[in-house]
Design a protein around this motif. Structure first.
Motif, PDB file in Angstrom:
ATOM      1  N   LEU A  64      13.820   9.269  -1.545  1.00 48.28           N
ATOM      2  CA  LEU A  64      13.595   8.136  -2.438  1.00 48.28           C
ATOM      3  C   LEU A  64      12.756   8.576  -3.637  1.00 48.28           C
ATOM      4  O   LEU A  64      11.816   9.362  -3.493  1.00 48.28           O
ATOM      5  CB  LEU A  64      12.877   7.012  -1.688  1.00 48.28           C
ATOM      6  N   PRO A  65      13.093   8.085  -4.827  1.00 46.45           N
ATOM      7  CA  PRO A  65      12.360   8.516  -6.033  1.00 46.45           C
ATOM      8  C   PRO A  65      10.914   8.042  -6.008  1.00 46.45           C
ATOM      9  O   PRO A  65      10.609   6.958  -5.509  1.00 46.45           O
ATOM     10  CB  PRO A  65      13.145   7.845  -7.169  1.00 46.45           C
ATOM     11  N   ARG A  66      10.034   8.875  -6.539  1.00 48.61           N
ATOM     12  CA  ARG A  66       8.621   8.523  -6.652  1.00 48.61           C
ATOM     13  C   ARG A  66       8.152   8.785  -8.075  1.00 48.61           C
ATOM     14  O   ARG A  66       8.611   9.728  -8.719  1.00 48.61           O
ATOM     15  CB  ARG A  66       7.764   9.348  -5.690  1.00 48.61           C
ATOM     16  N   GLU A  67       7.252   7.942  -8.537  1.00 49.21           N
ATOM     17  CA  GLU A  67       6.616   8.152  -9.832  1.00 49.21           C
ATOM     18  C   GLU A  67       5.125   8.349  -9.566  1.00 49.21           C
ATOM     19  O   GLU A  67       4.371   7.382  -9.433  1.00 49.21           O
ATOM     20  CB  GLU A  67       6.863   6.967 -10.758  1.00 49.21           C
ATOM     21  N   ILE A  68       4.728   9.609  -9.463  1.00 48.98           N
ATOM     22  CA  ILE A  68       3.356   9.945  -9.079  1.00 48.98           C
ATOM     23  C   ILE A  68       2.342   9.352 -10.055  1.00 48.98           C
ATOM     24  O   ILE A  68       1.304   8.814  -9.650  1.00 48.98           O
ATOM     25  CB  ILE A  68       3.177  11.473  -8.994  1.00 48.98           C
ATOM     26  N   GLU A  69       2.655   9.433 -11.346  1.00 50.82           N
ATOM     27  CA  GLU A  69       1.714   8.915 -12.345  1.00 50.82           C
ATOM     28  C   GLU A  69       1.536   7.408 -12.195  1.00 50.82           C
ATOM     29  O   GLU A  69       0.413   6.890 -12.279  1.00 50.82           O
ATOM     30  CB  GLU A  69       2.200   9.243 -13.754  1.00 50.82           C
ATOM     31  N   ALA A  70       2.642   6.694 -11.942  1.00 53.62           N
ATOM     32  CA  ALA A  70       2.557   5.249 -11.751  1.00 53.62           C
ATOM     33  C   ALA A  70       1.729   4.915 -10.511  1.00 53.62           C
ATOM     34  O   ALA A  70       0.954   3.950 -10.507  1.00 53.62           O
ATOM     35  CB  ALA A  70       3.959   4.655 -11.627  1.00 53.62           C
ATOM     36  N   GLU A  71       1.889   5.716  -9.454  1.00 54.67           N
ATOM     37  CA  GLU A  71       1.104   5.499  -8.237  1.00 54.67           C
ATOM     38  C   GLU A  71      -0.385   5.702  -8.510  1.00 54.67           C
ATOM     39  O   GLU A  71      -1.232   4.949  -8.015  1.00 54.67           O
ATOM     40  CB  GLU A  71       1.576   6.450  -7.137  1.00 54.67           C
ATOM     41  N   GLU A  72      -0.711   6.722  -9.296  1.00 53.71           N
ATOM     42  CA  GLU A  72      -2.113   6.982  -9.636  1.00 53.71           C
ATOM     43  C   GLU A  72      -2.690   5.836 -10.460  1.00 53.71           C
ATOM     44  O   GLU A  72      -3.828   5.404 -10.230  1.00 53.71           O
ATOM     45  CB  GLU A  72      -2.225   8.299 -10.405  1.00 53.71           C
ATOM     46  N   HIS A  73      -1.903   5.345 -11.413  1.00 56.81           N
ATOM     47  CA  HIS A  73      -2.363   4.229 -12.239  1.00 56.81           C
ATOM     48  C   HIS A  73      -2.598   2.984 -11.380  1.00 56.81           C
ATOM     49  O   HIS A  73      -3.600   2.280 -11.541  1.00 56.81           O
ATOM     50  CB  HIS A  73      -1.331   3.923 -13.327  1.00 56.81           C
ATOM     51  N   MET A  74      -1.665   2.725 -10.470  1.00 58.10           N
ATOM     52  CA  MET A  74      -1.791   1.555  -9.607  1.00 58.10           C
ATOM     53  C   MET A  74      -3.014   1.674  -8.706  1.00 58.10           C
ATOM     54  O   MET A  74      -3.709   0.684  -8.441  1.00 58.10           O
ATOM     55  CB  MET A  74      -0.524   1.408  -8.756  1.00 58.10           C
ATOM     56  N   SER A  75      -3.291   2.880  -8.243  1.00 62.40           N
ATOM     57  CA  SER A  75      -4.454   3.106  -7.388  1.00 62.40           C
ATOM     58  C   SER A  75      -5.745   2.759  -8.118  1.00 62.40           C
ATOM     59  O   SER A  75      -6.657   2.147  -7.545  1.00 62.40           O
ATOM     60  CB  SER A  75      -4.482   4.568  -6.932  1.00 62.40           C
ATOM     61  N   ILE A  76      -5.824   3.113  -9.391  1.00 63.11           N
ATOM     62  CA  ILE A  76      -7.023   2.816 -10.187  1.00 63.11           C
ATOM     63  C   ILE A  76      -7.176   1.307 -10.380  1.00 63.11           C
ATOM     64  O   ILE A  76      -8.270   0.748 -10.235  1.00 63.11           O
ATOM     65  CB  ILE A  76      -6.945   3.529 -11.548  1.00 63.11           C
ATOM     66  N   ILE A  77      -6.070   0.637 -10.693  1.00 66.54           N
ATOM     67  CA  ILE A  77      -6.115  -0.817 -10.880  1.00 66.54           C
ATOM     68  C   ILE A  77      -6.559  -1.503  -9.595  1.00 66.54           C
ATOM     69  O   ILE A  77      -7.409  -2.402  -9.605  1.00 66.54           O
ATOM     70  CB  ILE A  77      -4.739  -1.349 -11.320  1.00 66.54           C
ATOM     71  N   MET A  78      -5.992  -1.074  -8.462  1.00 67.12           N
ATOM     72  CA  MET A  78      -6.323  -1.707  -7.190  1.00 67.12           C
ATOM     73  C   MET A  78      -7.764  -1.423  -6.773  1.00 67.12           C
ATOM     74  O   MET A  78      -8.391  -2.245  -6.105  1.00 67.12           O
ATOM     75  CB  MET A  78      -5.353  -1.249  -6.102  1.00 67.12           C
ATOM     76  N   GLU A  79      -8.303  -0.269  -7.157  1.00 66.56           N
ATOM     77  CA  GLU A  79      -9.714   0.000  -6.876  1.00 66.56           C
ATOM     78  C   GLU A  79     -10.602  -1.046  -7.543  1.00 66.56           C
ATOM     79  O   GLU A  79     -11.528  -1.579  -6.924  1.00 66.56           O
ATOM     80  CB  GLU A  79     -10.099   1.389  -7.391  1.00 66.56           C
ATOM     81  N   ALA A  80     -10.316  -1.326  -8.808  1.00 65.48           N
ATOM     82  CA  ALA A  80     -11.112  -2.317  -9.532  1.00 65.48           C
ATOM     83  C   ALA A  80     -10.925  -3.709  -8.937  1.00 65.48           C
ATOM     84  O   ALA A  80     -11.898  -4.454  -8.737  1.00 65.48           O
ATOM     85  CB  ALA A  80     -10.725  -2.315 -11.010  1.00 65.48           C
ATOM     86  N   VAL A  81      -9.682  -4.061  -8.632  1.00 67.38           N
ATOM     87  CA  VAL A  81      -9.392  -5.382  -8.062  1.00 67.38           C
ATOM     88  C   VAL A  81     -10.079  -5.549  -6.708  1.00 67.38           C
ATOM     89  O   VAL A  81     -10.736  -6.568  -6.444  1.00 67.38           O
ATOM     90  CB  VAL A  81      -7.869  -5.594  -7.910  1.00 67.38           C
ATOM     91  N   MET A  82      -9.940  -4.550  -5.835  1.00 65.34           N
ATOM     92  CA  MET A  82     -10.530  -4.641  -4.507  1.00 65.34           C
ATOM     93  C   MET A  82     -12.051  -4.629  -4.565  1.00 65.34           C
ATOM     94  O   MET A  82     -12.717  -5.259  -3.737  1.00 65.34           O
ATOM     95  CB  MET A  82     -10.027  -3.500  -3.625  1.00 65.34           C
ATOM     96  N   GLY A  83     -12.613  -3.928  -5.544  1.00 68.12           N
ATOM     97  CA  GLY A  83     -14.061  -3.943  -5.703  1.00 68.12           C
ATOM     98  C   GLY A  83     -14.566  -5.345  -5.996  1.00 68.12           C
ATOM     99  O   GLY A  83     -15.543  -5.818  -5.400  1.00 68.12           O
ATOM    100  N   ILE A  84     -13.887  -6.034  -6.909  1.00 63.08           N
ATOM    101  CA  ILE A  84     -14.271  -7.406  -7.260  1.00 63.08           C
ATOM    102  C   ILE A  84     -14.030  -8.350  -6.088  1.00 63.08           C
ATOM    103  O   ILE A  84     -14.863  -9.207  -5.773  1.00 63.08           O
ATOM    104  CB  ILE A  84     -13.486  -7.870  -8.503  1.00 63.08           C
ATOM    105  N   ARG A  85     -12.896  -8.195  -5.414  1.00 63.29           N
ATOM    106  CA  ARG A  85     -12.595  -9.057  -4.263  1.00 63.29           C
ATOM    107  C   ARG A  85     -13.590  -8.838  -3.130  1.00 63.29           C
ATOM    108  O   ARG A  85     -13.942  -9.780  -2.408  1.00 63.29           O
ATOM    109  CB  ARG A  85     -11.169  -8.790  -3.772  1.00 63.29           C
ATOM    110  N   THR A  86     -14.045  -7.603  -2.960  1.00 58.40           N
ATOM    111  CA  THR A  86     -15.036  -7.313  -1.920  1.00 58.40           C
ATOM    112  C   THR A  86     -16.343  -8.039  -2.200  1.00 58.40           C
ATOM    113  O   THR A  86     -16.943  -8.642  -1.303  1.00 58.40           O
ATOM    114  CB  THR A  86     -15.288  -5.794  -1.826  1.00 58.40           C
ATOM    115  N   ILE A  87     -16.789  -7.981  -3.446  1.00 58.53           N
ATOM    116  CA  ILE A  87     -18.013  -8.691  -3.827  1.00 58.53           C
ATOM    117  C   ILE A  87     -17.848 -10.187  -3.579  1.00 58.53           C
ATOM    118  O   ILE A  87     -18.721 -10.849  -3.010  1.00 58.53           O
ATOM    119  CB  ILE A  87     -18.349  -8.431  -5.305  1.00 58.53           C
ATOM    120  N   ARG A  88     -16.715 -10.725  -3.975  1.00 61.07           N
ATOM    121  CA  ARG A  88     -16.455 -12.156  -3.802  1.00 61.07           C
ATOM    122  C   ARG A  88     -16.485 -12.539  -2.317  1.00 61.07           C
ATOM    123  O   ARG A  88     -17.093 -13.537  -1.927  1.00 61.07           O
ATOM    124  CB  ARG A  88     -15.092 -12.509  -4.403  1.00 61.07           C
ATOM    125  N   GLY A  89     -15.816 -11.728  -1.492  1.00 61.49           N
ATOM    126  CA  GLY A  89     -15.725 -12.047  -0.072  1.00 61.49           C
ATOM    127  C   GLY A  89     -17.045 -11.893   0.656  1.00 61.49           C
ATOM    128  O   GLY A  89     -17.422 -12.749   1.465  1.00 61.49           O
TER     129      GLY A  89
END
Length: 232
Positions: A64-89
């Motif tokens: 199956l095709p993979r886009e490594i750069e897109a995965e890295e970008h998504m990982s950074i976005i989710m780090e920020a999102v999860m950080g904020i959600r963790t504080i909220r929770g």
């Protein structure tokens, strides 16, 4: 999936590419799962656009095709999102409450990725990003979430009565401590351990371990609140 919802809900947006991507991912996922969940995957597959009479005859996905750069970008976005959600929770802040966040980026890539995806960050974390960059400093009275690529600072002034929350957590800590003392005495009682059924002893051990985990989380949250107050 969360990131494409705004497009799907926007009447003026071009939804076709998004729908095609979602369909592709779902169809390939069903093929991957079919050997383990044959009936469910067949039922879902039959009720969506497909080629062929049955998923049984569909080719199993390989390479199956993979886009490594897109995965890295998504990982950074989710780090920020999860950080904020963790504080909220952890601080019991309402999911509907829009927070203000100051995001310190720890790499040039994180700076570029988050700056170009602020709209997703706002929607996924329900947050207003006040500032973002490598020079962002922690404000007094802020809760902090540290991740690999970012540090997120959320000012708590006006959101939370720090003293009341500290008092609540102290009471919860005392209650957990009482349970730990009771369970420890019970598990140290040789008569109980020898005579009680093994599953009963195991359940008491699980309760003890869960209390330890709860106490650890409470102490972590107390530390964050003390830091927000400027107390070390």
């Amino acid at each position: 999936i969360e990131m494409v919802k705004p497009v799907l809900y926007d009447e003026s947006a071009d939804k076709l590419p998004v729908k095609q991507c979602l369909l592709y991912v779902l169809e390939r996922t069903l093929r991957l799962l079919h050997p383990f969940m044959p009936y469910v995957t067949e039922e879902v597959w039959q009720n969506m656009p497909h080629k062929g009479e049955t998923i049984v005859n569909a080719d199993y996905p390989v390479n199956l095709p993979r886009e490594i750069e897109a995965e890295e970008h998504m990982s950074i976005i989710m780090e920020a999102v999860m950080g904020i959600r963790t504080i909220r929770g952890e601080l019991n802040l309402s999911p509907g409450l829009e927070l203000k966040a100051h995001v310190k980026t720890l790499s040039e890539k994180a700076q570029d990725v988050l700056s170009g995806n602020l709209s997703y960050l706002k929607k996924l974390a329900r947050v207003e990003v006040v500032e973002i960059g490598p020079e962002v400093l922690k404000m007094k009275g802020s809760s902090v979430a540290v991740r690999s690529h970012v540090e997120v600072y959320v000012p708590l002034e006006g959101l939370l009565n720090l003293d009341s929350e500290i008092e609540r957590l102290r009471k919860e800590e005392a209650r957990i401590e009482e349970s730990l003392i009771f369970l420890s005495k019970k598990l140290q009682n040789e008569g109980f351990v020898k005579r009680a059924p093994k599953d009963v002893v195991a359940k008491e051990q699980e309760k003890h371990e869960e209390c330890l985990r709860k106490k650890e989380r409470i102490l972590e949250n107390l530390q964050k609140l003390f830091e927000a107050k400027g107390v070390k």
